[in-house]
Design a protein around this motif. Sequence first.
Motif, PDB file in Angstrom:
ATOM      1  N   ARG A   1       0.706  -9.704   6.985  1.00 40.36           N
ATOM      2  CA  ARG A   1      -0.194  -8.583   6.737  1.00 40.36           C
ATOM      3  C   ARG A   1       0.073  -7.525   7.792  1.00 40.36           C
ATOM      4  NH1 ARG A   1      -6.301 -10.373   6.375  1.00 40.36           N
ATOM      5  NH2 ARG A   1      -5.828 -11.061   8.463  1.00 40.36           N
ATOM      6  N   GLY A   2       0.494  -6.340   7.368  1.00 40.74           N
ATOM      7  CA  GLY A   2       0.719  -5.251   8.306  1.00 40.74           C
ATOM      8  C   GLY A   2       1.888  -4.383   7.893  1.00 40.74           C
ATOM      9  N   ASN A   3       2.279  -3.500   8.803  1.00 39.22           N
ATOM     10  CA  ASN A   3       3.429  -2.638   8.578  1.00 39.22           C
ATOM     11  C   ASN A   3       4.702  -3.368   8.984  1.00 39.22           C
ATOM     12  OD1 ASN A   3       1.999  -0.409   7.598  1.00 39.22           O
ATOM     13  ND2 ASN A   3       1.545   0.281   9.663  1.00 39.22           N
TER      14      ASN A   3
ATOM     15  N   GLN B   1      -9.783   5.205   4.480  1.00 30.89           N
ATOM     16  CA  GLN B   1      -9.747   3.963   5.266  1.00 30.89           C
ATOM     17  C   GLN B   1     -11.071   3.202   5.195  1.00 30.89           C
ATOM     18  OE1 GLN B   1      -6.994   2.516   6.730  1.00 30.89           O
ATOM     19  NE2 GLN B   1      -8.427   0.814   6.846  1.00 30.89           N
TER      20      GLN B   1
ATOM     21  N   TYR C   1       0.860  -1.184   0.000  1.00 30.93           N
ATOM     22  CA  TYR C   1       0.000   0.000   0.000  1.00 30.93           C
ATOM     23  C   TYR C   1       0.896   1.234   0.000  1.00 30.93           C
ATOM     24  CZ  TYR C   1      -4.181  -2.739   0.943  1.00 30.93           C
ATOM     25  OH  TYR C   1      -5.224  -3.621   0.848  1.00 30.93           O
TER      26      TYR C   1
ATOM     27  N   THR D   1       5.475   0.843   4.756  1.00 31.46           N
ATOM     28  CA  THR D   1       4.160   0.782   4.122  1.00 31.46           C
ATOM     29  C   THR D   1       3.527  -0.567   4.403  1.00 31.46           C
ATOM     30  OG1 THR D   1       5.221   0.036   2.086  1.00 31.46           O
ATOM     31  CG2 THR D   1       4.720   2.373   2.239  1.00 31.46           C
ATOM     32  N   ARG D   2       2.200  -0.553   4.522  1.00 33.65           N
ATOM     33  CA  ARG D   2       1.464  -1.791   4.754  1.00 33.65           C
ATOM     34  C   ARG D   2       1.775  -2.768   3.623  1.00 33.65           C
ATOM     35  NH1 ARG D   2      -2.627  -3.979   7.482  1.00 33.65           N
ATOM     36  NH2 ARG D   2      -4.117  -5.313   6.410  1.00 33.65           N
ATOM     37  N   THR D   3       2.087  -3.999   3.986  1.00 30.25           N
ATOM     38  CA  THR D   3       2.440  -5.030   3.018  1.00 30.25           C
ATOM     39  C   THR D   3       1.645  -6.291   3.325  1.00 30.25           C
ATOM     40  OG1 THR D   3       4.668  -4.122   2.844  1.00 30.25           O
ATOM     41  CG2 THR D   3       4.350  -6.364   2.042  1.00 30.25           C
TER      42      THR D   3
ATOM     43  N   ARG E   1      -1.852   1.121  -4.579  1.00 30.33           N
ATOM     44  CA  ARG E   1      -1.209  -0.129  -4.221  1.00 30.33           C
ATOM     45  C   ARG E   1      -0.359  -0.648  -5.363  1.00 30.33           C
ATOM     46  NH1 ARG E   1      -5.096  -4.502  -2.429  1.00 30.33           N
ATOM     47  NH2 ARG E   1      -5.569  -4.458  -4.619  1.00 30.33           N
TER      48      ARG E   1
END
Length: 97
Positions: A39-41, A15, A9, A52-54, A87
Amino acid sequence: MSAYWICVYKAVHDQDKVTAYAELAGPAIKAGGGRFLARGNPEATFEQAEVTRTVVIEFPSVEAAVATHDSEAYQEALRALGDGADRDLRVVPGWEG
């Protein structure tokens, strides 16, 4: 051979749209054989990395990953996301070296 969705992201603009996407995308991905691995930062970054969120999702094959992306259920999730985030999503084949 397994394959992986890797999604970064770059920016989140709305959001609520991301949340709506996630509610639809999760079941569509699981129905396509996807399994969430990460899943997350990031907890740590190196070499010019961005915080970034991945998301990393494993699929049984490249074909299954692409078919899931192209499925009507996942396309519905993408419509819900709309312009809510920028994204980078790619499918990477697994390596069995």
